[in-house]
Design an enzyme around this catalytic site. Structure first.
Site, PDB file in Angstrom:
ATOM      1  N   CYS A   1      -7.486   0.180  -4.716  1.00 23.88           N
ATOM      2  CA  CYS A   1      -8.224  -0.459  -5.803  1.00 23.88           C
ATOM      3  C   CYS A   1      -8.567  -1.870  -5.354  1.00 23.88           C
ATOM      4  O   CYS A   1      -7.683  -2.647  -5.006  1.00 23.88           O
ATOM      5  CB  CYS A   1      -7.365  -0.499  -7.067  1.00 23.88           C
ATOM      6  SG  CYS A   1      -8.108  -1.467  -8.395  1.00 23.88           S
TER       7      CYS A   1
ATOM      8  N   CYS B   1      -7.508   2.976 -12.586  1.00 23.65           N
ATOM      9  CA  CYS B   1      -6.349   2.499 -11.821  1.00 23.65           C
ATOM     10  C   CYS B   1      -5.166   2.348 -12.770  1.00 23.65           C
ATOM     11  O   CYS B   1      -5.275   1.667 -13.787  1.00 23.65           O
ATOM     12  CB  CYS B   1      -6.695   1.155 -11.170  1.00 23.65           C
ATOM     13  SG  CYS B   1      -5.286   0.364 -10.359  1.00 23.65           S
TER      14      CYS B   1
ATOM     15  N   CYS C   1      -9.184  11.640  -1.579  1.00 25.02           N
ATOM     16  CA  CYS C   1      -7.925  12.331  -1.841  1.00 25.02           C
ATOM     17  C   CYS C   1      -6.965  11.316  -2.450  1.00 25.02           C
ATOM     18  O   CYS C   1      -6.504  10.402  -1.770  1.00 25.02           O
ATOM     19  CB  CYS C   1      -7.383  12.891  -0.524  1.00 25.02           C
ATOM     20  SG  CYS C   1      -5.952  13.943  -0.720  1.00 25.02           S
TER      21      CYS C   1
ATOM     22  N   CYS D   1      -7.002  -4.865  -7.688  1.00 32.76           N
ATOM     23  CA  CYS D   1      -5.582  -5.240  -7.717  1.00 32.76           C
ATOM     24  C   CYS D   1      -4.838  -4.898  -6.427  1.00 32.76           C
ATOM     25  O   CYS D   1      -3.681  -5.271  -6.270  1.00 32.76           O
ATOM     26  CB  CYS D   1      -4.887  -4.603  -8.920  1.00 32.76           C
ATOM     27  SG  CYS D   1      -4.539  -2.841  -8.727  1.00 32.76           S
TER      28      CYS D   1
ATOM     29  N   CYS E   1      -4.227  -1.614 -13.012  1.00 28.67           N
ATOM     30  CA  CYS E   1      -5.068  -2.653 -13.614  1.00 28.67           C
ATOM     31  C   CYS E   1      -6.143  -2.117 -14.549  1.00 28.67           C
ATOM     32  O   CYS E   1      -6.826  -2.891 -15.208  1.00 28.67           O
ATOM     33  CB  CYS E   1      -5.722  -3.510 -12.530  1.00 28.67           C
ATOM     34  SG  CYS E   1      -7.115  -2.703 -11.704  1.00 28.67           S
TER      35      CYS E   1
HETATM   36 FE    FE Z   1      -6.231  -1.648  -9.800  1.00 29.93          FE
END
Ligand code: FE
Length: 133
Positions: free
Chosen positions: A99, A50, A122, A102, A53
């Site tokens: 995610c 990510c 995707c 976060c 984060c």
């Molecule tokens: Fe994240």
């Protein structure tokens, strides 16, 4: 309800750290133009994390060429790291993926992927950072 102070301070930090496009995708659920991102054609080995984060999300081993112009994966490193939300925008019924740690927008997941999962995650390049092995 989630405490608002946390997400606000994260958001402030992200505005300084991310590019404007990354910010639009991650925080406002925008979609980058196909074939435009950093990773749609990337074949380097590593772990896609990510961008906000650092949570590990997808392995390069699960990446495949879907022909869509966005990085596509048939599996997540850890299904628990990704949350799903029904997305009814643009006159479509889609499943948004975020995610879980976060709340950053990643993209969508579809059920037209290859075996063994039949899934196609995707994902916007702008939501990801590849950590090479
Ligand atoms: Fe994240």
């Amino acid at each position: 309800m989630e405490p608002k102070t946390n997400s606000c301070s994260i958001e402030q930090n992200l505005k300084e750290r991310l590019t404007p496009e990354q910010y639009q995708v991650c925080m406002c659920s925008a979609t980058e133009a196909p074939f435009s991102g950093e990773y749609w054609d990337c074949k380097e080995p590593g772990t896609y994390t990510c961008v906000c984060c650092g949570e590990e999300l997808f392995a390069s081993e699960s990446k495949y060429d879907s022909g869509t112009g966005w990085p596509s994966f048939f599996d997540a490193i850890n299904e628990d790291a990704i949350s799903r939300k029904e997305d009814l925008t643009h006159n479509m019924v889609r499943v948004e993926i975020l995610c879980k740690k976060c709340g950053s927008h990643l993209g969508h997941v579809f059920e037209d992927g290859p075996k063994p999962t039949g899934l196609r995650y995707c994902v916007n390049s702008a939501s990801l950072k590849l950590v090479q092995e």
